[in-house]
Write an enzyme that holds these catalytic residues in place. Sequence first.
Site, PDB file in Angstrom:
ATOM      1  N   ASP A 234     -25.091 -28.036  22.133  1.00 16.06           N
ATOM      2  CA  ASP A 234     -25.178 -27.010  23.165  1.00 16.06           C
ATOM      3  C   ASP A 234     -26.595 -26.427  23.233  1.00 16.06           C
ATOM      4  OD1 ASP A 234     -23.804 -25.091  25.024  1.00 16.06           O
ATOM      5  OD2 ASP A 234     -24.458 -23.648  23.512  1.00 16.06           O
ATOM      6  N   GLU A 287     -27.057 -31.182  25.808  1.00 17.75           N
ATOM      7  CA  GLU A 287     -27.065 -30.376  27.022  1.00 17.75           C
ATOM      8  C   GLU A 287     -28.492 -29.873  27.182  1.00 17.75           C
ATOM      9  OE1 GLU A 287     -25.348 -26.316  29.045  1.00 17.75           O
ATOM     10  OE2 GLU A 287     -25.847 -26.438  26.936  1.00 17.75           O
TER      11      GLU A 287
END
Length: 555
Positions: A234, A287
């Site tokens: 993330d 990401e």
Amino acid sequence: MFVPGAKVGDRYKFRVHSTDGSWVDKSDPYGLAAELPPLTASIVANVNAYQWSDSKWIDRRSDWNPLHEPMNVYEVHLGSWQKGPGRKHGWLSYRDLARRLAEYCHRMNFTHVELMPVSEHPFTGSWGYQTVGYFAPTSRHGSPEDFMFFVDYMHQHGIGVLIDWVPAHFPKDAHGLRRFDGSPLYEHADPRQGEHPDWGTMIFNFGRNEVRNFLVANALFWLDKYHIDGLRVDAVASMLYLDYSREEGQWVPNQYGGRENLEAIDFLREFNTAIHDKYPGVVTAAEESTAWPGVSRPVDDGGLGFTYKWNMGWMNDTLSYMHNEPIHRKYHQNELTFSLIYAFTENFMLPLSHDEVVHGKGSLISQMPGDMWQKFANLRLLYSYMWTHPGKKLLFMGGELAQWSEWNHDDGPDWILLDFATHRGVQQLVADLNKTVIENPALHQLDFSGDGFEWVDCMNADESTLVYLRKGLDGTPPILVCSNFTPVVRKGYRVGVPASGFWKEIFNSDGEAYGGSNVGNYPGRKTFGEGHHDRPDSISVDLPPLATVMFRLED
């Protein structure tokens, strides 16, 4: 530390005498289980006793080439995917979830699930992205052994398990990592480096060997003890740039005066190198939303070493295009075609994730223009374009139902919508798209190579159509993809093809079973013997309204 008489199930904390002379109770940073929030004690657990039954899956995974295989990922928030009686807030147990989710993914032809963070987090509303217990699967759904059962069961039913992993930041909760001994132990001391301005959280000090070892060991722990098949990392962009979300004067340059976080870069390379060396076939996905080069290129070639990079540019451009009324789309054709300029610079995964259906954005179908029929047709067209575009696929739960409301972590998908044929039609479309990608190597073998894609016609902006070929390895029949982004039926649309013969229609998003108007070309079209689009032969097809049709060259 050794505590005589401690046994599995015992609760404990560390009482730390801080550098400022105070005492504070802390959870174990390496704790294997934790109490159900809002309680915060760690729990003694044994993660070595479970008897795994997924050896066939693990052996196959070791020989798996993640670049050439089909990958259709279903992103899931375990706390809200489905509810049931017997647990707090209706949370299902890991064991119940395993049985339900494996059956659903098998029926929907998803190859993998990606779980939003399962590591223990005190605030349910953070969806797991504010982790405290990095080594503990959340107790909301059961014990560590129960989560092992979940992964094991999914593997036995042919479904891979990816998890979101959050090394970019951690929360300020008193029982967590922040100022663990009274000093900034895991985080930077300088708030310009140690605090995240967007999320009100702390940033790891990647320059410390101990911190990097803690995080790399944690990543390997999930792969070792829980047989996880991949980690989606993330907020990588926030790790790469020292000035991320900061104004001038609010950040500290690196030793060369630049904005790159050199320590975080070294950590990400160390992380990816360790995973790929120790666990062949396991994937990592970043990401990452910037133009940072080589995110999914090998570390030895100067890259960061990820298997995949989320294609946030494709997602933004495509949704921006789809938001336009069809009559205006001819002015925005470049928003669809631009992604193919850079499509093979990284190993891209195409995400329509939870981030696209929260914080006031609305659900995907609510973002589509037009009347009710056009909204459904546009959504089917969006998915069909996505599934035929180079790259691996990821869809957040509820998207396959054409959910009207934004995602809410307390409620989850509106499964009652499947009482309506239009919503069942979208669900069936997603299942069939997944199956079509799996069964046709041209749609997955060369996702990351220019050899796997060829424009036939991308210049017809006035009619808002796109035509292209997807190709696999030698001997693989090509797939011809024709999309019409207007509600006007294009009768007798001439399309150049690379070979003569019969082109079978294998998919039509306007099919009656999906809720469409059933305009199509069944069973297919024979070539004319006349060239077109600079190709030796051609076919004449009917392009349905707001739809994609696919053809495969038959022997």
